[in-house]
Design an enzyme around this catalytic site. Structure first.
Site, PDB file in Angstrom:
ATOM      1  CB  CYS A  80      -0.935   0.005   1.215  1.00 45.43           C
ATOM      2  SG  CYS A  80      -2.178  -1.298   1.172  1.00 45.43           S
ATOM      3  CG  HIS A 197       5.699   1.392   1.163  1.00 46.12           C
ATOM      4  ND1 HIS A 197       5.469   0.585   2.258  1.00 46.12           N
ATOM      5  CD2 HIS A 197       5.506   0.617   0.071  1.00 46.12           C
ATOM      6  CE1 HIS A 197       5.168  -0.636   1.846  1.00 46.12           C
ATOM      7  NE2 HIS A 197       5.187  -0.643   0.519  1.00 46.12           N
ATOM      8  CG  HIS A 198      -0.184   2.563   4.506  1.00 43.37           C
ATOM      9  ND1 HIS A 198      -0.105   3.039   5.800  1.00 43.37           N
ATOM     10  CD2 HIS A 198      -1.489   2.677   4.152  1.00 43.37           C
ATOM     11  CE1 HIS A 198      -1.319   3.411   6.206  1.00 43.37           C
ATOM     12  NE2 HIS A 198      -2.165   3.207   5.219  1.00 43.37           N
ATOM     13  CB  SER A 199       5.940   0.023   5.554  1.00 46.80           C
ATOM     14  OG  SER A 199       6.843   0.607   4.626  1.00 46.80           O
ATOM     15  N   GLY A 201       4.259   4.672   8.115  1.00 48.63           N
ATOM     16  CA  GLY A 201       3.409   5.069   9.238  1.00 48.63           C
ATOM     17  C   GLY A 201       1.953   5.020   8.832  1.00 48.63           C
TER      18      GLY A 201
END
Length: 537
Positions: A80, A197-199, A201
């Site tokens: 995501c 990138h959703h990683s 946060g």
């Protein structure tokens, strides 16, 4: 999301200066993973700041494990990304933007780190490792067709931002990009599309971090003001009767909380395994997470939303949930009526269809803007926790034709009130972490994938600044945020800023060829609700 007070208007753009035109021509690059962009000569001040920032990141000895939610966003079905489109009220000053990035985001631990995994160790977990940030890898100037940007600039911008959903990001670098769209549109003089990138946060923390990079337009020396939090009701009196009534109310609220949580948990588990929404035009097809998404937005009046809120004595989110239900109903019945006419089937479309949305909830209190600003100051030793701490809520919507438009809002309020009296988000967060520890990230990803594929869409709303702000000296006209990479064909997101609300739809490009009609259905639904609310007062 709470009401805001001011507005932001786009002025007609002047012709760019020769210096700007030359800069734009010299900085066009291929935005694919390779090759890298052309380098441009930078001013001595910017070079000095960049050198200082590199030294700080090179000397920083900082490694942290990637959170379970961050690891989930590395999985194939949940790769995501968050996309935030900032409309600017002035052409981009490249040097000022670079200097601002070096003084802020480049100093943040996540924005100056890469994910590293020891592949030789089977039990190794990915971790964040600080690295040197080269701005030329992250600030991208796309080479767009001048004829397209002149003929229909709004479509050119929409097409470019949508194309980001098909472009991979180089994971050997920090996972963020600034795409500079330095041409005027109907709403702004320029724009910046930020992809993260959703990683890195959760959505609330990342958008709040971006806001910590802005300053008040009225006073550039201070951080922007956020919407005021609602004040709690006054406590009970000191009399015995008042105390007994308070205890009784507390006990009843606790019982309701426990029962609602139990029911929601059971439904969530069932949804992860087998409880599937009815097939509607909004439901995605298998593999939808890998397909191109189109991001489109429209501006709604927050004053209209607040007018409905005050008339029905509810919250802004209640109104947004109700308007979403009304818009989806308008689109569904028009779509199904058209299908019935084509097939010769004159059967009246079914009413009161329930579909559900996945709603991500940040269960940890988001640090204030001052705290987030300090996180980007390496001279300060702060212990602010960062990362994805999110739970899930399954939020029901109803497809039905109400004679009274306000019934959508009343039903939305009942839905929201019911979810507020539940610990569903907390349970899904802690249970997800437990599944990761006991069975691994693949098992947690499988359960999460089941929940997404058995529901219909994603829904979220975020509160932005309550006043006009500037981004590295550039006045912001609007903020439009969304997400892609999850197994839904439709994502509905509301983002407030000043006295406007940006509605952003992320739709499967093939499944919704009439996506702009769906966007218009939201605007029309709010208009009808606002008109009906006027008769209540």
């Amino acid at each position: 999301m709470d009401p805001l007070e001011s507005t932001a208007d786009a002025a007609s753009p002047p012709d760019p200066s020769p210096r700007k035109r030359a800069a734009a021509a010299a900085l066009t690059v291929d935005t694919s993973a390779t090759p890298g962009p052309r380098r441009r000569r930078r001013s001595p001040v910017v070079r000095e700041r960049e050198s200082k920032a590199r030294q700080e990141t090179e000397t920083a000895d900082m490694e942290q494990p990637v959170s379970p939610a961050g690891r989930l966003f590395r999985e194939a079905h949940f790769n995501c990304y968050i996309v935030a489109l900032l409309g600017l009220g002035a052409p981009l000053d490249v040097e000022a933007a670079r200097a601002g990035l070096l003084d802020t985001l480049v100093r943040h631990p996540r924005f100056s780190s890469v994910q590293v995994l020891d592949e030789a160790n089977k039990n190794a977990k990915p971790r964040w490792v600080r690295t040197t940030v080269n701005l030329d890898d992250h600030v991208i100037f796309p080479d767009l067709d001048p004829a397209a940007t002149s003929a229909d600039p709004d479509k050119a911008m929409e097409d470019y931002v949508s194309s980001l959903s098909t472009r991979p990001m180089d994971h050997s670098r920090p996972l963020w990009e600034f795409h500079v769209l330095d041409f005027p549109t109907s709403e702004a003089r320029a724009a910046v599309a930020i992809r993260m990138h959703h990683s890195l946060g959760d959505g609330v923390s990342l958008i709040s971090l971006l806001m910590a990079c802005t300053r008040s337009a009225a006073d550039p020396a201070r951080l922007p003001a956020l919407p005021a939090q609602p004040t709690p009701p006054p406590g009970p009196g000191r009399g015995l009767a008042a105390m007994l009534a308070a205890w009784a109310a507390w006990a009843w609220a606790l019982l309701v909380l426990a029962w609602n949580t139990l029911v929601d948990v059971a439904r969530f588990v069932a949804t992860s395994w087998f409880l599937r929404d009815e097939r509607t035009p909004f439901m995605g097809v298998p593999g939808v997470e890998f397909r191109r998404k189109r991001f489109l937005n429209c501006t709604l009046s927050l004053d209209d939303v607040k007018f409905v809120k005050n008339a029905l004595k509810c919250t802004v989110n209640d109104v947004l949930i109700g308007v979403t239900s009304a818009a989806l109903s308008r689109y569904y019945f028009r779509k199904t009526a058209s299908t019935d006419d084509t097939s010769g089937d004159r059967t009246k479309p079914q009413k009161d269809i329930r579909l559900r949305a996945a709603l991500l909830v940040n269960i940890r209190k988001t640090p204030g803007l001052h705290t987030l600003a300090e996180m980007m100051d390496n001279s300060k030793n702060n212990t602010v926790k960062w990362g994805n701490q999110i739970g899930y809520i399954v939020l029901p919507f109803h497809i039905v034709m109400h004679d009274d438009p306000l019934e959508y809002i009343r039903r939305g309020k009942r839905t929201a009130d019911r979810k507020k009296r539940s610990l569903e988000a907390v349970f899904t967060y802690w249970s997800g972490n437990l599944v990761v520890k006991l069975f691994g990230i693949k098992a947690a990803a499988a359960l999460c994938y089941g929940m997404f594929t058995n529901t219909t869409m994603s829904f979220s709303s975020l509160a932005g600044p309550a006043e006009k702000v500037e981004f590295y000296g550039h006045p912001i006209v609007y903020i439009a945020t969304s997400v892609y990479g999850h197994p839904h064909a439709l994502t509905v997101h509301f983002q407030s800023y000043s006295n406007i609300v940006k509605l952003v739809l992320a739709v499967d490009d093939e499944q919704f060829p009439d996506s702009h009609q769906l966007l218009d259905d939201f605007a029309e639904s709010l208009r009808l609700v606002r008109q009906a609310a006027a008769s209540v007062e």
